[in-house]
Design an enzyme around this catalytic site. Structure first.
Site, mmCIF file in Angstrom:
data_model
loop_
_atom_site.group_PDB
_atom_site.id
_atom_site.type_symbol
_atom_site.label_atom_id
_atom_site.label_comp_id
_atom_site.label_asym_id
_atom_site.label_seq_id
_atom_site.Cartn_x
_atom_site.Cartn_y
_atom_site.Cartn_z
ATOM 1 N N SER A 161 40.855 32.527 30.748
ATOM 2 C CA SER A 161 41.266 33.481 31.789
ATOM 3 C C SER A 161 40.028 34.058 32.467
ATOM 4 C CB SER A 161 42.094 34.610 31.175
ATOM 5 O OG SER A 161 43.287 34.108 30.621
ATOM 6 N N LYS B 94 47.893 33.809 36.363
ATOM 7 C CA LYS B 94 47.672 34.368 35.022
ATOM 8 C C LYS B 94 47.527 35.889 35.087
ATOM 9 C CE LYS B 94 46.871 34.765 30.648
ATOM 10 N NZ LYS B 94 45.853 34.059 29.855
ATOM 11 N N LYS C 208 40.362 42.938 29.483
ATOM 12 C CA LYS C 208 39.568 42.150 30.429
ATOM 13 C C LYS C 208 40.431 41.607 31.555
ATOM 14 C CE LYS C 208 39.021 37.971 29.577
ATOM 15 N NZ LYS C 208 39.583 36.639 29.900
#
Length: 295
Positions: free
Chosen positions: A97, A171, A239
């Site tokens: 990611s 995502k 994150k």
């Protein structure tokens, strides 16, 4: 037809399971991980273990990267030994990611080396990786996706969502939904616990209704049984939320619910040292917020 040779970079909680499926499917896999001991168990299943990323990439047709973040991937790609190791016509599949802008930068840089690129982040956690049922959101050229689809299908259900960077954008959308739903499920579980209902029975009662979800059933159980052994790390959830809000700011968007849940994850990771616990551990932040005992 000979199957392509694969370099697999990043064999942590997710990557090790994904690489194992490729080995089972008969692919020639060379694995590398920054902490070598996390890659070494794959040798028993037929993988070659590399000491460096360049060693893994040399002679490989496809590079599957499942690294912690964008800077980790960019640092490897910037290494001169790695740049010299790419085979002609190789493809880099970025499954970690990262930011959409980082995916676009990677693709542009690697194109200069004659390397094709897909950004293909995943959702489903360690259970999805174990079952080869990961949701795989793929950005990049359609022809590259078609070529790499058989490899991706070994690990889950790939869907092409648009040009380079849109896999990562998808995502981020996924992570917003996951994070906010974790927050809602935590509140629901705490409410029924404190009100005297059986949380497991409540989850069963809600099955099939509009409130049902994988997060309710799996993470709700984690919350009420105190199982925060990581499947998805809270520090990575944080994150991803940071990346989400950065992308939203570039688009001129305000996402107030995501901003709120990001602050709560930040508190859990820093003030409560929860970064290495499962992201369902946000439930513990809620207990602390309500002055209740936190284990």
């Amino acid at each position: 037809m000979t199957k392509p040779k694969i370099a697999f970079l990043g064999t942590g909680l997710m990557g090790s399971r994904m690489a194992r499926h490729l080995l089972t499917a008969g692919y020639d896999v060379t694995a590398w991980n920054r902490t070598l001991s996390k890659a070494e168990p794959l040798a028993k299943e037929g993988a070659t273990i590399a000491q460096t990323p360049a060693e893994a990439i040399a002679g490989s047709d496809v590079v599957v990267a499942m690294l912690s973040d964008g800077p980790a991937a960019l640092a490897i790609q910037a290494d001169s030994d790695v740049r010299n190791a790419f085979s002609t016509g190789a493809t880099w599949i970025e499954m970690g990611s990262i930011k959409p802008e980082e995916a676009r930068a990677e693709a542009t840089d690697l194109a200069g080396l004659g390397v094709d690129y897909l950004d293909a982040p995943v959702s489903g956690g360690t259970k999805g990786a174990e079952a080869a049922s990961l949701a795989i959101m793929v950005g990049g050229e359609q022809k590259t996706f078609a070529k790499m689809r058989p490899i991706l299908e070994v690990m889950g259900r790939p869907v092409h969502v648009g040009p380079t960077g849109t896999g990562q954008l998808s995502k981020l959308a996924n992570q917003a939904i996951v994070a906010v739903t974790i927050g809602a499920v935590a509140e629901a579980m705490l409410l029924v616990e404190q009100g005297g209902a059986d949380p497991a029975a409540v989850r069963q009662a809600l099955k099939g209704g509009f409130a049902d979800s994988t997060i309710l059933q799996q993470h709700g159980e984690r919350m009420t049984t105190g199982n925060f052994v990581p499947g998805g790390l809270s520090k990575f959830q944080l994150k991803d939320l940071d990346n989400l809000l950065s992308e939203a700011a570039q688009l001129g968007l305000e996402l107030p619910v995501s901003e709120h849940i990001r602050e709560r994850f930040a508190h859990f990771c820093s003030a409560m040292d929860g970064g290495d616990r499962d992201h369902s551990g946000l439930y513990l932040e809620l207990r602390e917020r309500n002055g209740l005992e936190v284990s």
